[in-house]
Design a protein around this motif. Sequence first.
Motif, PDB file in Angstrom:
ATOM      1  N   LEU A 144      34.629 105.116  47.760  1.00 53.46           N
ATOM      2  CA  LEU A 144      32.915 105.360  48.042  1.00 53.46           C
ATOM      3  C   LEU A 144      32.428 105.958  49.196  1.00 53.46           C
ATOM      4  O   LEU A 144      32.902 105.599  50.266  1.00 53.46           O
ATOM      5  N   THR A 145      31.800 107.042  49.232  1.00 52.69           N
ATOM      6  CA  THR A 145      31.196 107.575  50.632  1.00 52.69           C
ATOM      7  C   THR A 145      29.518 107.117  50.447  1.00 52.69           C
ATOM      8  O   THR A 145      29.047 107.274  49.586  1.00 52.69           O
ATOM      9  N   THR A 146      29.332 106.820  51.828  1.00 52.16           N
ATOM     10  CA  THR A 146      27.903 106.539  52.135  1.00 52.16           C
ATOM     11  C   THR A 146      27.615 107.293  53.470  1.00 52.16           C
ATOM     12  O   THR A 146      28.239 107.155  54.674  1.00 52.16           O
ATOM     13  N   ALA A 147      26.363 108.026  53.282  1.00 47.23           N
ATOM     14  CA  ALA A 147      25.987 108.647  54.476  1.00 47.23           C
ATOM     15  C   ALA A 147      25.078 107.916  55.249  1.00 47.23           C
ATOM     16  O   ALA A 147      24.423 106.831  54.585  1.00 47.23           O
ATOM     17  N   THR A 148      24.882 107.980  56.587  1.00 52.85           N
ATOM     18  CA  THR A 148      23.937 107.401  57.417  1.00 52.85           C
ATOM     19  C   THR A 148      23.081 108.451  57.815  1.00 52.85           C
ATOM     20  O   THR A 148      23.474 109.607  57.885  1.00 52.85           O
ATOM     21  N   SER A 164      26.795  98.312  59.069  1.00 54.08           N
ATOM     22  CA  SER A 164      27.835  98.705  58.134  1.00 54.08           C
ATOM     23  C   SER A 164      28.135  97.939  57.139  1.00 54.08           C
ATOM     24  O   SER A 164      28.723  98.504  56.097  1.00 54.08           O
ATOM     25  N   TYR A 165      28.159  96.446  57.437  1.00 54.71           N
ATOM     26  CA  TYR A 165      28.522  95.800  56.231  1.00 54.71           C
ATOM     27  C   TYR A 165      27.586  95.890  55.198  1.00 54.71           C
ATOM     28  O   TYR A 165      28.092  95.941  54.130  1.00 54.71           O
ATOM     29  N   GLY A 166      26.319  95.845  55.385  1.00 56.55           N
ATOM     30  CA  GLY A 166      25.490  96.023  54.191  1.00 56.55           C
ATOM     31  C   GLY A 166      25.503  97.348  53.514  1.00 56.55           C
ATOM     32  O   GLY A 166      25.346  97.297  52.413  1.00 56.55           O
ATOM     33  N   LEU A 167      25.707  98.370  54.250  1.00 52.83           N
ATOM     34  CA  LEU A 167      25.936  99.613  53.575  1.00 52.83           C
ATOM     35  C   LEU A 167      27.107  99.718  52.792  1.00 52.83           C
ATOM     36  O   LEU A 167      27.066 100.223  51.581  1.00 52.83           O
ATOM     37  N   LEU A 197      29.400  99.243  47.179  1.00 54.88           N
ATOM     38  CA  LEU A 197      30.038  98.471  46.095  1.00 54.88           C
ATOM     39  C   LEU A 197      28.953  98.155  44.746  1.00 54.88           C
ATOM     40  O   LEU A 197      29.434  98.282  43.771  1.00 54.88           O
ATOM     41  N   VAL A 198      27.735  97.867  45.207  1.00 53.12           N
ATOM     42  CA  VAL A 198      26.706  97.427  43.734  1.00 53.12           C
ATOM     43  C   VAL A 198      26.580  98.813  43.286  1.00 53.12           C
ATOM     44  O   VAL A 198      26.709  98.906  42.001  1.00 53.12           O
ATOM     45  N   ASP A 199      26.285  99.805  43.905  1.00 49.30           N
ATOM     46  CA  ASP A 199      26.204 101.092  43.315  1.00 49.30           C
ATOM     47  C   ASP A 199      27.031 101.527  42.544  1.00 49.30           C
ATOM     48  O   ASP A 199      26.915 102.257  41.565  1.00 49.30           O
ATOM     49  N   GLY A 200      28.209 101.564  43.271  1.00 48.05           N
ATOM     50  CA  GLY A 200      29.477 102.546  42.622  1.00 48.05           C
ATOM     51  C   GLY A 200      30.314 102.052  41.734  1.00 48.05           C
ATOM     52  O   GLY A 200      31.139 102.608  40.819  1.00 48.05           O
ATOM     53  N   ILE A 201      30.337 100.645  41.866  1.00 48.31           N
ATOM     54  CA  ILE A 201      31.307  99.772  40.947  1.00 48.31           C
ATOM     55  C   ILE A 201      30.620  98.720  40.157  1.00 48.31           C
ATOM     56  O   ILE A 201      30.901  98.546  39.148  1.00 48.31           O
ATOM     57  N   LEU A 202      29.457  98.140  40.530  1.00 55.54           N
ATOM     58  CA  LEU A 202      28.846  97.207  39.889  1.00 55.54           C
ATOM     59  C   LEU A 202      27.583  97.566  39.049  1.00 55.54           C
ATOM     60  O   LEU A 202      26.910  96.516  38.651  1.00 55.54           O
ATOM     61  N   ASP A 203      27.462  98.735  38.557  1.00 51.61           N
ATOM     62  CA  ASP A 203      26.322  99.254  37.824  1.00 51.61           C
ATOM     63  C   ASP A 203      24.956  99.069  38.230  1.00 51.61           C
ATOM     64  O   ASP A 203      23.993  98.709  37.778  1.00 51.61           O
ATOM     65  N   THR A 263      29.208  88.428  44.869  1.00 54.19           N
ATOM     66  CA  THR A 263      29.150  87.022  45.295  1.00 54.19           C
ATOM     67  C   THR A 263      29.897  86.781  46.494  1.00 54.19           C
ATOM     68  O   THR A 263      29.665  85.679  46.991  1.00 54.19           O
ATOM     69  N   GLY A 264      30.709  87.603  47.228  1.00 57.35           N
ATOM     70  CA  GLY A 264      31.419  87.476  48.394  1.00 57.35           C
ATOM     71  C   GLY A 264      31.699  88.561  49.132  1.00 57.35           C
ATOM     72  O   GLY A 264      32.069  89.736  48.485  1.00 57.35           O
ATOM     73  N   LEU A 265      31.765  88.750  50.398  1.00 59.78           N
ATOM     74  CA  LEU A 265      32.365  89.838  51.290  1.00 59.78           C
ATOM     75  C   LEU A 265      32.520  89.409  52.383  1.00 59.78           C
ATOM     76  O   LEU A 265      31.981  88.745  53.498  1.00 59.78           O
ATOM     77  N   ALA A 266      34.067  89.785  52.751  1.00 58.46           N
ATOM     78  CA  ALA A 266      34.557  89.295  54.192  1.00 58.46           C
ATOM     79  C   ALA A 266      35.151  90.383  54.687  1.00 58.46           C
ATOM     80  O   ALA A 266      36.008  91.289  54.041  1.00 58.46           O
ATOM     81  N   VAL A 267      35.063  90.734  56.030  1.00 58.31           N
ATOM     82  CA  VAL A 267      35.285  91.693  56.605  1.00 58.31           C
ATOM     83  C   VAL A 267      35.878  91.543  58.351  1.00 58.31           C
ATOM     84  O   VAL A 267      35.217  90.332  58.679  1.00 58.31           O
ATOM     85  N   ARG A 268      36.509  92.173  58.875  1.00 60.36           N
ATOM     86  CA  ARG A 268      36.574  92.304  60.279  1.00 60.36           C
ATOM     87  C   ARG A 268      36.020  93.662  60.707  1.00 60.36           C
ATOM     88  O   ARG A 268      36.101  94.760  60.142  1.00 60.36           O
ATOM     89  N   PHE A 269      35.398  93.497  61.900  1.00 60.21           N
ATOM     90  CA  PHE A 269      34.744  94.914  62.562  1.00 60.21           C
ATOM     91  C   PHE A 269      35.772  95.324  63.308  1.00 60.21           C
ATOM     92  O   PHE A 269      36.243  94.859  64.264  1.00 60.21           O
ATOM     93  N   ALA A 270      35.964  96.637  63.283  1.00 58.29           N
ATOM     94  CA  ALA A 270      37.180  97.425  63.519  1.00 58.29           C
ATOM     95  C   ALA A 270      36.847  98.549  64.524  1.00 58.29           C
ATOM     96  O   ALA A 270      37.449  99.032  65.079  1.00 58.29           O
ATOM     97  N   GLY A 271      35.466  99.139  64.343  1.00 62.75           N
ATOM     98  CA  GLY A 271      34.966 100.276  65.131  1.00 62.75           C
ATOM     99  C   GLY A 271      33.638 100.525  64.782  1.00 62.75           C
ATOM    100  O   GLY A 271      33.057 100.181  63.562  1.00 62.75           O
ATOM    101  N   PRO A 272      32.875 101.218  65.534  1.00 69.64           N
ATOM    102  CA  PRO A 272      31.626 101.522  65.463  1.00 69.64           C
ATOM    103  C   PRO A 272      31.258 102.875  64.506  1.00 69.64           C
ATOM    104  O   PRO A 272      32.264 103.507  64.372  1.00 69.64           O
ATOM    105  N   VAL A 273      30.171 102.776  64.016  1.00 67.78           N
ATOM    106  CA  VAL A 273      29.528 104.159  63.468  1.00 67.78           C
ATOM    107  C   VAL A 273      28.422 104.741  64.216  1.00 67.78           C
ATOM    108  O   VAL A 273      27.476 103.771  64.668  1.00 67.78           O
ATOM    109  N   VAL A 274      28.420 105.790  64.306  1.00 69.08           N
ATOM    110  CA  VAL A 274      27.067 106.244  65.034  1.00 69.08           C
ATOM    111  C   VAL A 274      26.330 106.896  64.150  1.00 69.08           C
ATOM    112  O   VAL A 274      26.635 107.616  62.894  1.00 69.08           O
TER     113      VAL A 274
END
Length: 297
Positions: free
Chosen positions: A175-179, A218-221, A226-232, A239-250
């Motif tokens: 999935l590709t998300t533009a900012t 970034s987490y919300g994006l 996921l909701v748009d591209g996989i969950l119709d 119902t759940g999302l767990a991540v590590r933050f690894a780097g910034p987005v400009v």
Amino acid sequence: MPIDRDKALSADPAVREIHWTTRDVLLYHLSLGAGAAAATDPEPHLTFEKGLTVLPTFALVAGSGISAGEAPVPGLEMPGIDVDLRAVLHAGQDLRVHRSLPASGTATLRSRVAEVWDKGRAALIVLESAATGPDGEPLWTTTTRIWARGEGGFSQDPGPEEHWPAPDRPADTVLTTATTPQQALWYRLNGDLNPLHADPAFARAAGFDRPILHGLASYGLVAKALVDGILDGDVTRLTGLAVRFAGPVVPGESITTSVWRDGPPADDGTERLLLHAACPERDGAPVLTHATATVRS
């Protein structure tokens, strides 16, 4: 002040009442790009108050937005822990929603230090917050991991090793998300007014060429992707999302999220997805790693 692990873990939870309005939810969705293609798809379920549904990741800003008044200055001071904010990094985030979030409402939020691990040169502080609705039933639970540089040396326990089953096959979906260049300026209105995301001079002093996007943006994006591209488009299926933050987005860069299905659905109808988010404009530099999502099939 050194960390006192025993004092931190034995302290009573902090309890506060929070509230949010439809306006807060609409702003949150807009700050994640909802309605960007308004001419062809205005996404009314996210951008119009009639029939409004709520992205579950709104839980992470509920009670801190425009309806709460002026946002507090971010801090990390609690019993047993008094950490220099210049040493603090948001290391990871876990959200579990127990039912669909209302478009406006109130909740009781109970927060505590769940664990403190000694990583030698740093401390890993694990904060847990649980929200219940006016009916006393759970709404959501969050686990926030804070990396505090220079705060280690208070024990000999580094904590358990966390295993993430890295897939050895191509992703099932990418999935590709533009900012947008102003994405961080929108997102900070949800309550996080850290100048790192708005002030070029402050960002340069912190080692960045320009202001960066909030990690939770970034987490919300990624959640919206996921909701748009996989969950119709059905927000209730995430119902759940767990991540590590690894780097910034400009702001203005994009995020590519690789998604792997991790086996068949469980008996309760949920399915686990493995995720890895990266920035293609910086040669695939990681943004979110060790990530999993729980979805309803």
